[in-house]
Scaffold this motif. Structure first.
Motif, PDB file in Angstrom:
ATOM      1  N   MET A   1      59.290 -43.577  24.843  1.00 12.68           N
ATOM      2  CA  MET A   1      59.201 -42.286  25.503  1.00 12.68           C
ATOM      3  C   MET A   1      58.620 -41.284  24.502  1.00 12.68           C
ATOM      4  O   MET A   1      58.987 -41.289  23.337  1.00 12.68           O
ATOM      5  CB  MET A   1      60.596 -41.857  25.978  1.00 12.68           C
ATOM      6  CG  MET A   1      60.597 -40.589  26.763  1.00 12.68           C
ATOM      7  SD  MET A   1      62.163 -40.248  27.587  1.00 12.68           S
ATOM      8  CE  MET A   1      61.894 -41.110  29.120  1.00 12.68           C
ATOM      9  N   LEU A   6      61.089 -36.197  25.406  1.00  9.96           N
ATOM     10  CA  LEU A   6      62.479 -36.227  24.942  1.00  9.96           C
ATOM     11  C   LEU A   6      63.003 -34.821  24.649  1.00  9.96           C
ATOM     12  O   LEU A   6      64.141 -34.492  24.999  1.00  9.96           O
ATOM     13  CB  LEU A   6      62.619 -37.089  23.688  1.00  9.96           C
ATOM     14  CG  LEU A   6      62.595 -38.590  23.887  1.00  9.96           C
ATOM     15  CD1 LEU A   6      62.652 -39.300  22.534  1.00  9.96           C
ATOM     16  CD2 LEU A   6      63.745 -39.042  24.763  1.00  9.96           C
ATOM     17  N   TRP A  55      73.701 -45.605  29.147  1.00 11.17           N
ATOM     18  CA  TRP A  55      72.746 -46.664  28.803  1.00 11.17           C
ATOM     19  C   TRP A  55      73.455 -48.009  28.748  1.00 11.17           C
ATOM     20  O   TRP A  55      72.967 -49.002  29.284  1.00 11.17           O
ATOM     21  CB  TRP A  55      72.101 -46.314  27.468  1.00 11.17           C
ATOM     22  CG  TRP A  55      71.049 -47.256  26.987  1.00 11.17           C
ATOM     23  CD1 TRP A  55      69.744 -47.308  27.388  1.00 11.17           C
ATOM     24  CD2 TRP A  55      71.190 -48.253  25.980  1.00 11.17           C
ATOM     25  NE1 TRP A  55      69.077 -48.276  26.692  1.00 11.17           N
ATOM     26  CE2 TRP A  55      69.938 -48.872  25.822  1.00 11.17           C
ATOM     27  CE3 TRP A  55      72.254 -48.674  25.188  1.00 11.17           C
ATOM     28  CZ2 TRP A  55      69.727 -49.895  24.912  1.00 11.17           C
ATOM     29  CZ3 TRP A  55      72.030 -49.698  24.281  1.00 11.17           C
ATOM     30  CH2 TRP A  55      70.793 -50.301  24.145  1.00 11.17           C
ATOM     31  N   PHE A 124      67.677 -44.397  31.327  1.00 12.58           N
ATOM     32  CA  PHE A 124      66.959 -44.933  30.176  1.00 12.58           C
ATOM     33  C   PHE A 124      67.092 -46.450  30.097  1.00 12.58           C
ATOM     34  O   PHE A 124      66.157 -47.147  29.720  1.00 12.58           O
ATOM     35  CB  PHE A 124      67.466 -44.314  28.878  1.00 12.58           C
ATOM     36  CG  PHE A 124      66.907 -42.942  28.591  1.00 12.58           C
ATOM     37  CD1 PHE A 124      65.948 -42.358  29.385  1.00 12.58           C
ATOM     38  CD2 PHE A 124      67.367 -42.230  27.497  1.00 12.58           C
ATOM     39  CE1 PHE A 124      65.443 -41.103  29.105  1.00 12.58           C
ATOM     40  CE2 PHE A 124      66.866 -40.975  27.204  1.00 12.58           C
ATOM     41  CZ  PHE A 124      65.904 -40.406  28.002  1.00 12.58           C
ATOM     42  N   LEU A 127      64.684 -47.987  32.390  1.00 16.67           N
ATOM     43  CA  LEU A 127      63.310 -47.850  31.922  1.00 16.67           C
ATOM     44  C   LEU A 127      63.057 -48.615  30.626  1.00 16.67           C
ATOM     45  O   LEU A 127      61.970 -48.549  30.068  1.00 16.67           O
ATOM     46  CB  LEU A 127      62.972 -46.371  31.713  1.00 16.67           C
ATOM     47  CG  LEU A 127      62.995 -45.503  32.958  1.00 16.67           C
ATOM     48  CD1 LEU A 127      62.831 -44.039  32.583  1.00 16.67           C
ATOM     49  CD2 LEU A 127      61.920 -45.939  33.936  1.00 16.67           C
ATOM     50  N   ASP A 128      64.078 -49.300  30.145  1.00 15.77           N
ATOM     51  CA  ASP A 128      64.015 -50.059  28.893  1.00 15.77           C
ATOM     52  C   ASP A 128      63.653 -49.156  27.709  1.00 15.77           C
ATOM     53  O   ASP A 128      62.839 -49.500  26.856  1.00 15.77           O
ATOM     54  CB  ASP A 128      63.018 -51.211  29.018  1.00 15.77           C
ATOM     55  CG  ASP A 128      63.246 -52.270  27.947  1.00 15.77           C
ATOM     56  OD1 ASP A 128      64.398 -52.426  27.499  1.00 15.77           O
ATOM     57  OD2 ASP A 128      62.250 -52.924  27.551  1.00 15.77           O
ATOM     58  N   VAL A 129      64.267 -47.971  27.687  1.00 18.05           N
ATOM     59  CA  VAL A 129      64.071 -47.009  26.608  1.00 18.05           C
ATOM     60  C   VAL A 129      65.222 -47.180  25.614  1.00 18.05           C
ATOM     61  O   VAL A 129      66.385 -47.233  26.007  1.00 18.05           O
ATOM     62  CB  VAL A 129      64.062 -45.558  27.150  1.00 18.05           C
ATOM     63  CG1 VAL A 129      64.056 -44.536  26.027  1.00 18.05           C
ATOM     64  CG2 VAL A 129      62.883 -45.347  28.076  1.00 18.05           C
ATOM     65  N   GLU A 130      64.899 -47.301  24.342  1.00 16.12           N
ATOM     66  CA  GLU A 130      65.942 -47.352  23.320  1.00 16.12           C
ATOM     67  C   GLU A 130      66.705 -46.034  23.335  1.00 16.12           C
ATOM     68  O   GLU A 130      66.128 -44.989  23.577  1.00 16.12           O
ATOM     69  CB  GLU A 130      65.335 -47.607  21.940  1.00 16.12           C
ATOM     70  CG  GLU A 130      64.785 -49.005  21.772  1.00 16.12           C
ATOM     71  CD  GLU A 130      65.864 -50.078  21.895  1.00 16.12           C
ATOM     72  OE1 GLU A 130      66.995 -49.875  21.393  1.00 16.12           O
ATOM     73  OE2 GLU A 130      65.579 -51.116  22.513  1.00 16.12           O
TER      74      GLU A 130
END
Length: 186
Positions: A1, A6, A55, A124, A127-130
């Motif tokens: 992202m 952010l 998450w 997140f 969306l496979d966001v760390e």
């Protein structure tokens, strides 16, 4: 992202804490750094930890709804942002008497103002966001907004609360649309 996304997201999430901090600042009799730091740190802690919790919860559901994840993100952010916009436009009077010297009260406010961050953390994971960098940015942004809100509340009173919630809601809805459009046209 992207970092700008952010920062915008963190700013939008911090708006509730900012608005509550303004209200809390009204209750301050005078500038007291230790009280302002304590409140800001508590709000920052909850805003930073809730996306991590969301998450973690979302990881269990990724396989089930991965084909619909962009719609879930859009609906969650749209709902949260829409709720903020609606509340900002209601012009309801709220009691401006917050016991800012009670850790219990401040923790409850910290939890209440960070529920939307839980939903963002859940999004997140879809969306496979760390999560580590966003959680840190959200926590730090919330700290700055909370401290600033306390200062404004101390000096100017409660005249800005509904406008701040409105701006935060618009940002969240905008980010929801951005995610949806990116996935539809990807």
């Amino acid at each position: 992202m992207e970092i700008l996304t952010l920062i915008l997201l963190a700013s939008a999430l911090a708006m509730d804490s900012f608005a509550v901090s303004i209200t809390a600042g009204i209750s301050l009799k005078r500038f007291k750094a230790s009280t302002m730091l304590r409140i800001s740190l508590i709000f920052a802690f909850f805003q930073g930890i809730m996306p991590v919790i969301g998450w973690s919860l979302g990881l269990n559901f990724v396989e089930v709804i991965s084909n619909y994840d962009h719609w879930v993100v859009f609906i969650l952010l749209g709902f949260i942002g829409g709720k903020m916009i609606y509340e900002a436009l209601q012009h309801h009077e709220e009691a401006h008497c917050i016991n800012i010297y009670s850790n219990r009260t401040i923790c409850l406010l910290g939890i209440a103002t960070s529920i939307d961050a839980l939903a963002v953390g859940f999004s997140f994971s879809l969306l496979d966001v760390e999560i580590i960098l966003p959680a840190i940015i959200i926590g730090c942004t919330t700290f700055l907004f909370s401290f600033g809100g306390l200062t404004i509340g101390l000096k100017l009173g409660s005249i800005f609360r509904s406008k701040i919630e409105l701006i935060g809601g618009i940002i969240l809805v905008g980010i929801g649309f951005k995610v949806l459009i990116e996935h539809i046209f990807a």
